[in-house]
Scaffold this motif. Structure first.
Motif, PDB file in Angstrom:
ATOM      1  N   SER A  11       0.832  -1.197   0.000  1.00 61.86           N
ATOM      2  CA  SER A  11       0.000   0.000   0.000  1.00 61.86           C
ATOM      3  C   SER A  11       0.872   1.254   0.000  1.00 61.86           C
ATOM      4  N   VAL A  59      -9.952   4.906 -10.034  1.00 62.02           N
ATOM      5  CA  VAL A  59      -9.084   3.727 -10.089  1.00 62.02           C
ATOM      6  C   VAL A  59      -9.967   2.487 -10.084  1.00 62.02           C
ATOM      7  N   THR A  83      -4.824  -5.792  -0.881  1.00 64.13           N
ATOM      8  CA  THR A  83      -5.229  -4.505  -1.447  1.00 64.13           C
ATOM      9  C   THR A  83      -6.092  -3.667  -0.506  1.00 64.13           C
ATOM     10  N   LEU A 132       0.062  -5.805  -8.542  1.00 62.96           N
ATOM     11  CA  LEU A 132       0.655  -5.932  -7.207  1.00 62.96           C
ATOM     12  C   LEU A 132       1.062  -7.380  -6.988  1.00 62.96           C
ATOM     13  N   VAL A 161      -1.359  -1.515 -13.578  1.00 59.25           N
ATOM     14  CA  VAL A 161      -0.446  -1.783 -12.464  1.00 59.25           C
ATOM     15  C   VAL A 161      -0.811  -3.123 -11.840  1.00 59.25           C
ATOM     16  N   LEU A 185      -5.779  -1.488 -11.450  1.00 56.03           N
ATOM     17  CA  LEU A 185      -4.989  -2.459 -10.699  1.00 56.03           C
ATOM     18  C   LEU A 185      -5.420  -3.849 -11.126  1.00 56.03           C
ATOM     19  N   ALA A 213      -9.995  -1.285  -9.289  1.00 57.19           N
ATOM     20  CA  ALA A 213      -9.136  -2.121  -8.453  1.00 57.19           C
ATOM     21  C   ALA A 213      -9.837  -3.452  -8.209  1.00 57.19           C
ATOM     22  N   LEU A 269      -1.443   6.551  -9.510  1.00 54.29           N
ATOM     23  CA  LEU A 269      -2.536   6.359  -8.548  1.00 54.29           C
ATOM     24  C   LEU A 269      -2.834   7.640  -7.781  1.00 54.29           C
ATOM     25  N   ALA A 282       2.557   1.592  -3.459  1.00 54.03           N
ATOM     26  CA  ALA A 282       1.605   1.880  -4.541  1.00 54.03           C
ATOM     27  C   ALA A 282       1.086   3.306  -4.460  1.00 54.03           C
TER      28      ALA A 282
END
Length: 203
Positions: free
Chosen positions: A38, A53, A65, A171, A169, A132, A55, A47, A41
Motif C-alpha cells: 500500500s 481507479v 489490497t 501488485l 499496475v 490495478l 481495483a 494512482l 503503490a
C-alpha cells in the motif's frame, strides 16, 4: 506439441508453483506485505493523481489490497471494484468503505468480496485513469500471468477497443517478478509492478 500448447502448459506449471508458495504464507506474512504494498503503490503518480481507479479486493493470500483501497477512498479517489458475472466478464460498482463489501460465493470458485452498491455495467472500467490488475507473476517485459479465468483479458480488450490507455499496475510479492512469463498475441504488458520492496516500470 505446438508452441501455443507449450505456452499453456508452461503457464499452468508456473501458476501451480506460485500458488503453492502463496498457500504457505502466514497471516503475519500477508499483513506485513500488504502494508508495504500500500505504501509503495500510493507513491505512484498514476494512482495519486487518478480521479478513478479500477481495483479489486484481495482474498486469501493474494497480495493485499484492502489498505490501499481504504486510503484511496479516504483521499476522495473514486474506486471501482469488480462484480463477477456468470460468463466470467466483470461488472463494476463503487467502493464506499469496508462496510460496502459483501461475501459472494460463485459456483466452483472461492468466495469473493464484492461491492454491494449499484451496478454500473462492464463499460464503467472505461472511466478509470488507472487499473490495478490481479496477477500471479510478471516478467522483464511487463507480461502478466493471470489466474487463467479470462476476466481481465476481457477488461483489457474492452479498453483496447475504446482506444484507452489507463495505467496498468499489478501488485505482487517480490518472488513473483520472474525472468519469463509465456505470452500470447493478445497480452498487453503492464506499465508497472509494485512489490513490498520495490516499484518497477516497463517501457
Amino acid at each position: 506439441m505446438d508452441q501455443p500448447g507449450l505456452d499453456k502448459a508452461n503457464k499452468r506449471t508456473l501458476r501451480g508453483e506460485i500458488l503453492a508458495v502463496r498457500r504457505g504464507l502466514t497471516p503475519g506474512d500477508t499483513q506485513k506485505a500488504a502494508a508495504a504494498l500500500s505504501e509503495r503503490a500510493l507513491e505512484l503518480p498514476e494512482l495519486s493523481h487518478a480521479r478513478t481507479v479500477a481495483a479489486y479486493v484481495s482474498v486469501g493470500t493474494e497480495p493485499g489490497t484492502r489498505a490501499l483501497l481504504d486510503t484511496l477512498h479516504a483521499r476522495g479517489t473514486r474506486v471501482l471494484l469488480p462484480v463477477l458475472l456468470p460468463d466470467n466478464d466483470l461488472d463494476w460498482a463503487a467502493y464506499d468503505g469496508p462496510d460496502s463489501l459483501t461475501p459472494v460465493q460463485h459456483s466452483g470458485k472461492m468466495a469473493l468480496l464484492e461491492p454491494s452498491g449499484p451496478r454500473l455495467g462492464p463499460d464503467a472500467v472505461l472511466e478509470a485513469d488507472a487499473v490495478l490488475l490481479p496477477g500471479l507473476a510478471v516478467d522483464a517485459r511487463g507480461t502478466r500471468l493471470g489466474r487463467g479465468g479470462g476476466s481481465y483479458d476481457r477488461v483489457l480488450a474492452r479498453l483496447g477497443r475504446a482506444a484507452l490507455t489507463p495505467a496498468l499496475v499489478v501488485l505482487l510479492y517480490d518472488s513473483e517478478v520472474v525472468a519469463h512469463v509465456p505470452g500470447e498475441a493478445h497480452d498487453l504488458p503492464v506499465h508497472a509492478v509494485v512489490t513490498p520492496s520495490a516499484v518497477r516500470r516497463f517501457p
